[in-house]
Design a protein around this motif. Structure first.
Motif, PDB file in Angstrom:
ATOM      1  N   ARG A 155       0.833  -1.205   0.000  1.00 67.02           N
ATOM      2  CA  ARG A 155       0.000   0.000   0.000  1.00 67.02           C
ATOM      3  C   ARG A 155       0.867   1.255   0.000  1.00 67.02           C
ATOM      4  N   HIS A 156       1.931   1.228   0.778  1.00 68.50           N
ATOM      5  CA  HIS A 156       2.797   2.414   0.824  1.00 68.50           C
ATOM      6  C   HIS A 156       3.597   2.595  -0.465  1.00 68.50           C
ATOM      7  N   HIS A 157       4.041   1.490  -1.053  1.00 69.18           N
ATOM      8  CA  HIS A 157       4.729   1.614  -2.347  1.00 69.18           C
ATOM      9  C   HIS A 157       3.848   2.357  -3.351  1.00 69.18           C
ATOM     10  N   LEU A 158       2.574   1.971  -3.376  1.00 68.64           N
ATOM     11  CA  LEU A 158       1.654   2.583  -4.348  1.00 68.64           C
ATOM     12  C   LEU A 158       1.511   4.092  -4.104  1.00 68.64           C
ATOM     13  N   ASN A 159       1.477   4.484  -2.819  1.00 73.23           N
ATOM     14  CA  ASN A 159       1.359   5.913  -2.512  1.00 73.23           C
ATOM     15  C   ASN A 159       2.639   6.683  -2.815  1.00 73.23           C
ATOM     16  N   ASN A 160       3.787   5.996  -2.670  1.00 72.60           N
ATOM     17  CA  ASN A 160       5.070   6.703  -2.720  1.00 72.60           C
ATOM     18  C   ASN A 160       5.720   6.741  -4.089  1.00 72.60           C
ATOM     19  N   ILE A 161       5.457   5.762  -4.918  1.00 73.17           N
ATOM     20  CA  ILE A 161       6.339   5.525  -6.066  1.00 73.17           C
ATOM     21  C   ILE A 161       6.371   6.693  -7.058  1.00 73.17           C
ATOM     22  N   ASN A 162       5.231   7.321  -7.320  1.00 72.07           N
ATOM     23  CA  ASN A 162       5.234   8.382  -8.334  1.00 72.07           C
ATOM     24  C   ASN A 162       5.981   9.640  -7.880  1.00 72.07           C
ATOM     25  N   PRO A 163       5.742  10.130  -6.656  1.00 73.39           N
ATOM     26  CA  PRO A 163       6.564  11.257  -6.200  1.00 73.39           C
ATOM     27  C   PRO A 163       8.054  10.916  -6.099  1.00 73.39           C
ATOM     28  N   VAL A 164       8.378   9.668  -5.737  1.00 80.46           N
ATOM     29  CA  VAL A 164       9.792   9.270  -5.658  1.00 80.46           C
ATOM     30  C   VAL A 164      10.433   9.351  -7.047  1.00 80.46           C
ATOM     31  N   ILE A 165       9.704   8.916  -8.074  1.00 80.55           N
ATOM     32  CA  ILE A 165      10.215   8.994  -9.447  1.00 80.55           C
ATOM     33  C   ILE A 165      10.378  10.465  -9.871  1.00 80.55           C
ATOM     34  N   ASP A 166       9.395  11.295  -9.540  1.00 80.70           N
ATOM     35  CA  ASP A 166       9.506  12.733  -9.839  1.00 80.70           C
ATOM     36  C   ASP A 166      10.772  13.319  -9.210  1.00 80.70           C
ATOM     37  N   SER A 167      11.009  12.972  -7.931  1.00 82.61           N
ATOM     38  CA  SER A 167      12.188  13.501  -7.240  1.00 82.61           C
ATOM     39  C   SER A 167      13.477  13.034  -7.895  1.00 82.61           C
ATOM     40  N   ALA A 168      13.508  11.756  -8.305  1.00 86.01           N
ATOM     41  CA  ALA A 168      14.722  11.208  -8.922  1.00 86.01           C
ATOM     42  C   ALA A 168      15.032  11.955 -10.219  1.00 86.01           C
ATOM     43  N   LEU A 169      14.013  12.234 -11.015  1.00 84.13           N
ATOM     44  CA  LEU A 169      14.230  12.969 -12.271  1.00 84.13           C
ATOM     45  C   LEU A 169      14.664  14.408 -11.968  1.00 84.13           C
ATOM     46  N   GLU A 170      13.998  15.009 -10.993  1.00 85.19           N
ATOM     47  CA  GLU A 170      14.311  16.399 -10.637  1.00 85.19           C
ATOM     48  C   GLU A 170      15.744  16.514 -10.112  1.00 85.19           C
ATOM     49  N   ASP A 171      16.111  15.612  -9.184  1.00 85.52           N
ATOM     50  CA  ASP A 171      17.474  15.638  -8.623  1.00 85.52           C
ATOM     51  C   ASP A 171      18.515  15.460  -9.723  1.00 85.52           C
ATOM     52  N   ALA A 172      18.189  14.652 -10.730  1.00 84.80           N
ATOM     53  CA  ALA A 172      19.138  14.387 -11.816  1.00 84.80           C
ATOM     54  C   ALA A 172      19.124  15.514 -12.843  1.00 84.80           C
ATOM     55  N   GLY A 173      18.140  16.384 -12.745  1.00 82.37           N
ATOM     56  CA  GLY A 173      18.036  17.496 -13.686  1.00 82.37           C
ATOM     57  C   GLY A 173      17.640  17.051 -15.084  1.00 82.37           C
ATOM     58  N   ILE A 174      16.838  15.986 -15.157  1.00 78.92           N
ATOM     59  CA  ILE A 174      16.378  15.521 -16.475  1.00 78.92           C
ATOM     60  C   ILE A 174      14.860  15.355 -16.469  1.00 78.92           C
ATOM     61  N   GLY A 175      14.297  15.114 -17.631  1.00 75.15           N
ATOM     62  CA  GLY A 175      12.871  14.837 -17.748  1.00 75.15           C
ATOM     63  C   GLY A 175      12.665  13.442 -18.326  1.00 75.15           C
ATOM     64  N   PHE A 176      11.414  13.016 -18.392  1.00 73.03           N
ATOM     65  CA  PHE A 176      11.110  11.696 -18.954  1.00 73.03           C
ATOM     66  C   PHE A 176      11.671  11.544 -20.374  1.00 73.03           C
ATOM     67  N   ALA A 177      11.666  12.650 -21.126  1.00 71.63           N
ATOM     68  CA  ALA A 177      12.090  12.588 -22.528  1.00 71.63           C
ATOM     69  C   ALA A 177      13.571  12.234 -22.679  1.00 71.63           C
TER      70      ALA A 177
ATOM     71  N   VAL B 236      -8.537  13.605 -11.075  1.00 72.38           N
ATOM     72  CA  VAL B 236      -7.464  14.081 -10.180  1.00 72.38           C
ATOM     73  C   VAL B 236      -6.089  13.813 -10.805  1.00 72.38           C
ATOM     74  N   SER B 237      -5.051  14.386 -10.189  1.00 71.19           N
ATOM     75  CA  SER B 237      -3.690  14.197 -10.684  1.00 71.19           C
ATOM     76  C   SER B 237      -3.156  12.814 -10.293  1.00 71.19           C
ATOM     77  N   TYR B 238      -2.067  12.410 -10.929  1.00 69.64           N
ATOM     78  CA  TYR B 238      -1.478  11.100 -10.597  1.00 69.64           C
ATOM     79  C   TYR B 238      -0.985  11.053  -9.162  1.00 69.64           C
ATOM     80  N   ILE B 239      -0.663  12.201  -8.572  1.00 68.33           N
ATOM     81  CA  ILE B 239      -0.215  12.227  -7.173  1.00 68.33           C
ATOM     82  C   ILE B 239      -1.401  11.981  -6.239  1.00 68.33           C
ATOM     83  N   ASP B 240      -2.544  12.592  -6.556  1.00 69.53           N
ATOM     84  CA  ASP B 240      -3.704  12.511  -5.659  1.00 69.53           C
ATOM     85  C   ASP B 240      -4.533  11.244  -5.844  1.00 69.53           C
ATOM     86  N   SER B 241      -4.367  10.574  -6.972  1.00 67.58           N
ATOM     87  CA  SER B 241      -5.179   9.396  -7.259  1.00 67.58           C
ATOM     88  C   SER B 241      -4.867   8.262  -6.273  1.00 67.58           C
ATOM     89  N   LYS B 242      -5.926   7.719  -5.670  1.00 70.01           N
ATOM     90  CA  LYS B 242      -5.734   6.692  -4.631  1.00 70.01           C
ATOM     91  C   LYS B 242      -6.666   5.510  -4.846  1.00 70.01           C
TER      92      LYS B 242
END
Lengths: 344, 240
Positions: free
Chosen positions: A60-82, B209-215
């Protein structure tokens, strides 16, 4: 095999994802060696209340965390998905419910970005953490992988060529550490707490059994040593005798570490490997690091140990392993699955 | 507007695309419980059938539960990852409401029942007349509770895997007699088609909702959490 040129014309950029147990992690790794970011969201505090990792809660926590964690990893690396050339993800072995969060996420992202997808064996990731720690390290070498789920000796012949030489027949080293920590009432996670307590104890005060199995075996067995500790403690309690917890911790740790070290050195010598690589969560254990360092020095073997941040579960190591798979084989198709257990 | 819908909460995974004309095309998995393997190929097939690519997708709709915990997570994590990369929003579609649309032509009460084990079903009920009205909200209920809530109100159409469970079905039949109707096998389970229909509505209403808020919506805590709460409650009671 035809491989696309890197998007930046120079190096391959991997977005790596790891969710096999209780850390949600994403990293950006260049050509398997250079880490641009390595974001780790740990659930240790959540699972403390239960005395161990609860798979459903972890998922359950993986599901809540994974997308922001990926955003942070890209941001910290200074790159985008492209900018991502390919995606690497742990898809085996581990807690199946946890693995499938990272795997489903990686599959969807690889599909949406139209980039190759590489499924990575978690333990290969632990070994490859050493390619990040020492960018000069090249196979072949002997490897000792010790964690909560694994105690494995491997002969690493190439970047994607692994031979398992020995494995535990019962408890993994880290599992035995956690159980002994629990009976000593040290809390969770037990391994690091046991290590800390052992530093105050005399490792020779109590001699716990060293289990070597058959003379030529590279396998491990730690359940006998663990039972020895339990029997010792029960005996003391029954007779209402005092005992020194620090000595128990030190004695137990010494018994486990001695077997791990001796078998690792024997493997390196027998296979003619002048390098030994340590990997996995228990690689953070100070007693093991010290004893292995001493034994390697005495035997003219160069020892490689990743820094502590790369010993625990993290996605950077998955990015390192994924790169060498990526340049040597076909990528996965969209039917890729996740597996609770898998050969190395 | 093209919406891509995902349904993985039940035994069969499915994907569907709905367009502005409310024309739906869906593909259902032929196998059981291999959602992680099947879902992306199903999405790929659905897009190809519609002669579009992900670039033509303006929003995602996902069946957010209740249902199989693992199934819910495969669908929701896939939806979130697609939305994150594509920069689109997610309609969090209540699984039971979408299922009820399987019998949109039924006049009376429609009541999805998913086997939640521990002598419970995940259920909700809707009164379908000229308009649709919620009779009771989604939750985990005992079967007797469901019978009490829908009883003496005329015909009730039950659907979901609960209908395939002999014990649950027998209990509903015993409690409601001739008022109990059971969905035919081909209209019994959740599919992405109705998730797409509700999803389009949610996107049009601006409630995606956004991908962050989707639960996800599990409707139930994990067993370990329940046990810990029980233990702590007992400890507190003993202290008093």
């Amino acid at each position: 095999m035809t491989m696309k040129e890197p998007k930046n014309g120079k190096e391959y950029i991997c977005l790596a994802i790891e969710s096999s147990c209780d850390e949600t992690s994403a990293a950006v790794v260049v050509n398997g060696r250079k880490v641009l970011s390595n974001v780790i969201s740990s659930q240790i505090d959540i699972h403390k209340a239960y005395g161990g990792v609860v798979p459903e809660i972890a998922s359950r926590h993986h599901l809540n965390n994974i997308n922001p964690v990926i955003d942070s990893a890209l941001e910290d690396a200074g790159i985008g998905f492209a900018d991502v050339d390919f995606i690497g993800v742990t898809n085996r072995p581990g807690l199946i419910g946890a693995l499938l969060i990272g795997t489903a996420t990686a599959k969807a992202m690889a599909y949406a970005l139209d980039v190759p997808l590489i499924g990575v064996h978690h333990i290969r990731g632990h070994i490859c953490a050493n390619y990040i720690a020492d960018t000069e390290l090249e196979p072949p070498f002997a490897a000792l992988i010790v964690s909560g789920g694994h105690s494995t000796l491997a002969d690493v012949k190439g970047y994607t060529d692994y031979e398992i030489v020995g494995q535990t027949r019962d408890d993994a080293a880290g599992e035995a550490f956690d159980k002994v920590a629990r009976v000593l009432g040290l809390g969770y996670p037990g391994g690091p707490l046991l290590d800390r307590l052992a530093k105050e104890g005399n490792p020779e005060a109590i001699a716990f059994k060293r289990v070597y199995l058959e003379k030529d075996s590279y396998d491990f067995s730690f359940s006998g040593t663990k039972t020895g500790v339990l029997n010792y403690l029960n005996g003391k309690k029954q007779r209402k005798e005092e005992f020194v917890p620090a000595d128990v911790a030190a004695g137990f740790q010494a018994a486990v570490v001695e077997v791990l070290v001796n078998k690792s050195i024997r493997l390196a010598k027998e296979r003619g490997r002048d390098k030994l690589v340590l990997a996995g969560g228990v690689a953070a254990n100070s007693c093991l690091r010290e004893a292995l360092g001493k034994a390697c020095a005495e035997n003219g073997i160069k020892l490689y140990m990743p820094p502590l941040i790369l010993c625990t579960d993290n996605a950077a190591m998955i990015g390192a392993a994924a790169y060498y798979e990526f340049i040597s084989r076909e990528a996965e198709d969209m039917t890729m699955d996740a597996y609770a257990s898998a050969a190395l | 507007m093209n919406i891509l819908a995902i349904e993985t909460t039940g035994p069969f995974a499915s994907a569907a695309v709905i367009d502005d004309d409310e024309c739906v095309h869906g593909v259902v998995s032929d196998g059981e419980l291999t959602h992680l393997q099947k879902l992306m190929p199903l999405i790929d097939q659905t897009l190809k059938d519609c002669d579009i690519t992900l670039k033509d997708i303006d929003g995602i709709a996902v069946s957010r539960g209740p249902g199989s915990f693992t199934g819910i997570r495969i669908g929701v994590s896939t939806a979130k990852a697609l939305a994150q990369v594509l920069g689109v929003k997610i309609a969090e579609v209540p699984t039971l409401r979408a299922m009820a649309l399987n019998y949109i032509d039924f006049r009376g009460i429609v009541c999805p029942v998913l086997d939640a084990r521990r002598s419970q079903v995940y259920s909700a009920a809707y009164i379908q007349d000229d308009e649709t009205e919620e009779l009771f909200p989604e939750g985990a209920y005992g079967i007797a509770e469901v019978i009490e809530k829908v009883g003496n109100r005329g015909p009730v159409m039950f659907m979901g895997d609960g209908v395939s469970n002999e014990k649950i079905r027998a209990e509903l039949e015993a409690g409601l007699g001739r008022d109990a109707f059971f969905a035919s096998p081909e209209r019994r389970m959740q599919t992405a088609d109705t998730v797409a229909m509700l999803g389009l509505e949610i996107h049009r209403e601006g409630k995606a909702v956004s991908y962050i808020d989707s639960k996800p919506e599990y409707l139930r805590k994990s067993e370990a959490e329940r046990n810990l709460e029980l233990k702590n409650r007992r400890l507190r009671e003993n202290e008093r």
